[in-house]
Structure formats: C-alpha cells, structure tokens
Design a protein around this motif. Structure first.
Motif, PDB file in Angstrom:
ATOM      1  N   HIS A 143       0.835  -1.207   0.000  1.00  0.00           N
ATOM      2  CA  HIS A 143       0.000   0.000   0.000  1.00  0.00           C
ATOM      3  C   HIS A 143       0.872   1.260   0.000  1.00  0.00           C
ATOM      4  O   HIS A 143       0.548   2.245  -0.655  1.00  0.00           O
ATOM      5  CB  HIS A 143      -0.959  -0.013   1.203  1.00  0.00           C
ATOM      6  N   GLU A 144       1.975   1.186   0.729  1.00  0.00           N
ATOM      7  CA  GLU A 144       2.903   2.324   0.739  1.00  0.00           C
ATOM      8  C   GLU A 144       3.561   2.490  -0.638  1.00  0.00           C
ATOM      9  O   GLU A 144       3.779   3.608  -1.101  1.00  0.00           O
ATOM     10  CB  GLU A 144       3.955   2.121   1.841  1.00  0.00           C
ATOM     11  N   LEU A 145       3.844   1.367  -1.282  1.00  0.00           N
ATOM     12  CA  LEU A 145       4.440   1.443  -2.622  1.00  0.00           C
ATOM     13  C   LEU A 145       3.460   2.099  -3.593  1.00  0.00           C
ATOM     14  O   LEU A 145       3.835   2.951  -4.397  1.00  0.00           O
ATOM     15  CB  LEU A 145       4.815   0.041  -3.121  1.00  0.00           C
ATOM     16  N   GLN A 146       2.192   1.698  -3.473  1.00  0.00           N
ATOM     17  CA  GLN A 146       1.159   2.274  -4.347  1.00  0.00           C
ATOM     18  C   GLN A 146       1.145   3.801  -4.188  1.00  0.00           C
ATOM     19  O   GLN A 146       1.100   4.539  -5.169  1.00  0.00           O
ATOM     20  CB  GLN A 146      -0.201   1.687  -3.965  1.00  0.00           C
ATOM     21  N   GLN A 147       1.224   4.226  -2.946  1.00  0.00           N
ATOM     22  CA  GLN A 147       1.189   5.655  -2.653  1.00  0.00           C
ATOM     23  C   GLN A 147       2.474   6.365  -3.131  1.00  0.00           C
ATOM     24  O   GLN A 147       2.412   7.442  -3.717  1.00  0.00           O
ATOM     25  CB  GLN A 147       1.041   5.813  -1.136  1.00  0.00           C
ATOM     26  N   ALA A 148       3.617   5.712  -2.896  1.00  0.00           N
ATOM     27  CA  ALA A 148       4.900   6.311  -3.276  1.00  0.00           C
ATOM     28  C   ALA A 148       4.985   6.502  -4.791  1.00  0.00           C
ATOM     29  O   ALA A 148       5.456   7.536  -5.266  1.00  0.00           O
ATOM     30  CB  ALA A 148       6.060   5.443  -2.789  1.00  0.00           C
ATOM     31  N   LEU A 149       4.500   5.528  -5.549  1.00  0.00           N
ATOM     32  CA  LEU A 149       4.585   5.640  -7.008  1.00  0.00           C
ATOM     33  C   LEU A 149       3.631   6.700  -7.545  1.00  0.00           C
ATOM     34  O   LEU A 149       3.867   7.267  -8.615  1.00  0.00           O
ATOM     35  CB  LEU A 149       4.312   4.286  -7.676  1.00  0.00           C
ATOM     36  N   SER A 150       2.553   6.965  -6.787  1.00  0.00           N
ATOM     37  CA  SER A 150       1.592   7.992  -7.225  1.00  0.00           C
ATOM     38  C   SER A 150       2.271   9.341  -7.416  1.00  0.00           C
ATOM     39  O   SER A 150       1.882  10.116  -8.284  1.00  0.00           O
ATOM     40  CB  SER A 150       0.483   8.182  -6.190  1.00  0.00           C
ATOM     41  N   SER A 151       3.280   9.626  -6.597  1.00  0.00           N
ATOM     42  CA  SER A 151       3.900  10.955  -6.662  1.00  0.00           C
ATOM     43  C   SER A 151       4.678  11.159  -7.964  1.00  0.00           C
ATOM     44  O   SER A 151       4.826  12.286  -8.410  1.00  0.00           O
ATOM     45  CB  SER A 151       4.796  11.196  -5.444  1.00  0.00           C
TER      46      SER A 151
END
Lengths: 225, 225
Positions: B75-83
């Motif tokens: 979930h953190e990866l999903q968020q990190a890649l969003s940026s």
C-alpha cells in the motif's frame, strides 16, 4: 511416487473430478451449432444438459440465460452459482470459466460445461466441509494441504509454501474460506492438468519450449477488469 | 533466432532494464541488518539508496515510510509511485513487489529495490509514450507488440494472441493504459526471466520438473485480498 501428484489414473490417491474431455465437448458443440437460427428449440428436451442433470442445476442456468442463447458469461455464471453455492469472487469465476469453458468460445460457457462445473464444485464443497471440522467456514494451511490431497493433488512442500504465502498475509497462518479454497485448488488442478499434457509418460518432468511455456501459463495470469 | 526473444546479451534487440542481481542485493541486506536497533541512523548518508539516486525518488520513498523502518509494503508502494507516476492497480503493485522484492522479505521492498523499480518504470513510461502516438493515454494491440519488442521482448504471435485476449474484452481490439501496459509487460518480463534461468544455453526450451514448474508460476498467480 512422482505420478501420484498428478492425480493420474495410476494414482492410488482419490481422483478429483476431471474436466470434460474434448470428445465430450465435440457433440455438444454440434448441438450448439444446430441451435443457430432456432432459438425456440434451445431448451427442448435436455436443453443441452447431459442426461440425468438435476433440475435445480438446469434451473440455475436457465434463470440467468435471459436471452436464451444457451451460453452464459462470467457475470451470469457468478449469479447462477449463487443459487446453489455462494457469490464467488470474480477472480475465482474467471478461473472457473477458463477451466470449464467451451473450447470454441472462451468467454461463455454452455449447459454441459455448467453441469460439469456445478458437480465439481459439489465435490469440492464436500471435501471443504470435511476438513472444516469446527464449521467455522474456514480451513487452515494444514487442512488445505490435506484437502488438496483428498482431491488427488499431493502438492510438494516447496510448492505448498509458495501457494499458502499468497493467502496468509505474511502471518504464516492462512484461513481460507470456500471461495479461496476453490481458487487455490483450481490453480493447482489447472496447472497440473496443463503440465500433465506435456509429460505423457508421467515422469514428473517435461521439456517445454519458451512459447509453449508462456502459452500454458499466461491464461491463468492476467484478466481484464 | 530463438534467443532474441529472451532479451539476452546476445540479442540485437534493445535491452530492458534488468532486475537487480543477487550480488547487488547482498550488500544492501547487510546494510539493513546493521540498521536493527539503530533507527536514528537509517536515513543517514544515502539512506540505503544507490549513489546518485535522484532526490525526488528518495523523497517519494521516505514520505510513505512513516515508521522509518527502511521498508515499504504494497500500500505504501502504491502511494509512493503515485507521486511520480500514477496510482497503479493493486494487482500491478503486487506484481511489481514480486519482481523487485528484497529477496529476504517478500512482503516489503527497501530503498535499493525502490530506486531500481522507479528507474525501470521511467524507462517503460518513455517507451509507452513513444508508442502512444496520438497521446490518448492508451496503446492498441499492435503498438503493444512493438512496445514490448522495444523493451527487448519479441513475444511470439501465438503467445501474443493469448496475452492480448485478456485485455480486449472479447472485442479483438485492446486499448491498454499505462497501468495495464506495465502489468502485461512485467508478466512477460517476469516469466521470461524465470524461464531463462532454466535455459542456460539459450536454446529456447527447458526441462522442468513438475515441482519447479509450479514454483515458477504460482507466485504470479494468486494473491490475497
């Protein structure tokens, strides 16, 4: 005894229900073809179902086949199975579609495939309930291993580790409901059947070309949303 | 020329970015181990990132690694890649986790793997944009084939048919957005890399045991919800 893993006819392990063989599909497909242009006759007599199909199975199919085409798609299958089993995850439904599909139309299934799928799920349901001893609606990792064995799949420990790690959310302990059990079992069954086709002498190994390897595996993998 | 399909070093096709080799992971893992019990030093100096990592990549990782553990989950990866890219489907994220994971911890990735994944996505994004000629944000089947070829994967026509059928919703024409393109490409890349490991002489075929076949394939398949 390597070949016992395959649920082959040489195996002493109990047999899982087999997918309908091609020779079984062929006459059905001829029957479908004769339906074209004769929509009124589609549910005449057996309606394309094998003789002896339970009336509730026929009813479950006909209830969702609203256009009386003799085929149902994935959403209709999901709805049809709800009447006898439960509302399965669309991921599980797609796997079932892929494994039981009409070989001539990969996006829909007909009466014969539906009857075969229904009966297979009944068998799997019975196995699941036998191993869900406390009736919690879930089975744990060790019960999963035994349940798969009862279906004829002696999954090797290394493979079982990989398999269970996808359901245990990092805890090392998985609790699988019937939906996940079906998904998990159908993956093992589907891949085993595919591999068996390439290992005609039941040696437990097969030589695959890069192309045939990808073609065997990709249908299990991706799916449109 | 069978081996060209593999994006091997003998190939004349342009190379796709490689996964970080084991030898690359090893020193990183030692670095992680030295972090245990010293949480204050975790982002000191390079913070576990390879020298020369762009500051925005480091920032994207650190922003989501709230407990400063040096690892991020799916979930953190999903968020990190969003940026830097977009919010990818969790299915795509899991595939990326699997392909770029820390070999010692399959549920989290660290700074080195994150930097490698970020740079791989940048390369794939450039390829995607090159083939999305009308800037619609989608590429069609033929463009997908050419884009995969540009990444070094000459997918044989029979495989390509199977692959594309999962994205075309029965229409015969697929329009893949960047998310699906990454999913699709990572599947081809991942399976090709796995197969290549078993085909050391680049013959285009490999002999696999039933166990190793299942172990190769299952991680791509199932995932907990």
């Amino acid at each position: 005894m390597v070949f016992s893993r395959y649920n082959s006819s040489h195996s002493t392990a109990p047999s899982a229900p087999e997918l309908p063989p091609e020779s079984y599909h062929q006459p059905q497909q001829q029957q479908y073809q004769s339906y074209y242009g004769q929509p009124s006759s589609i549910y005449g007599q057996s309606g394309g179902f094998p003789a002896g199909t339970q009336p509730d199975v026929v009813r479950a199919f006909q209830m969702v086949d609203r256009d009386r085409s003799g085929f149902i798609d994935e959403h209709e299958l999901q709805q049809a199975l709800s009447s006898g089993y439960q509302r399965f995850n669309l991921r599980t439904i797609r796997l079932l579609m892929f494994l039981f599909k009409n070989p001539y139309d990969s996006l829909r299934i007909g009466p014969a495939e539906f009857a075969s799928l229904w009966s297979c799920l009944g068998h799997w349901r019975a196995i699941f309930e036998r191993f869900d001893r406390d009736r919690s609606g879930k089975i744990d990792s060790m019960e999963l291993r035994d349940a798969l064995y009862s279906l004829g799949y002696a999954v090797p420990p290394s493979v079982f580790q990989v398999l269970i790690s996808k359901y245990d959310n990092g805890t090392g302990k998985a609790g699988l409901d019937f939906d996940s059990f079906v998904e998990c079992g159908m993956i093992v069954k589907g891949l085993t059947d595919k591999f068996k086709e390439k290992d005609k002498e039941y040696r437990g190994s097969a030589t695959l070309s890069y192309d045939s390897f990808l073609c065997m595996v990709i249908p299990f993998l991706v799916s449109y949303d």
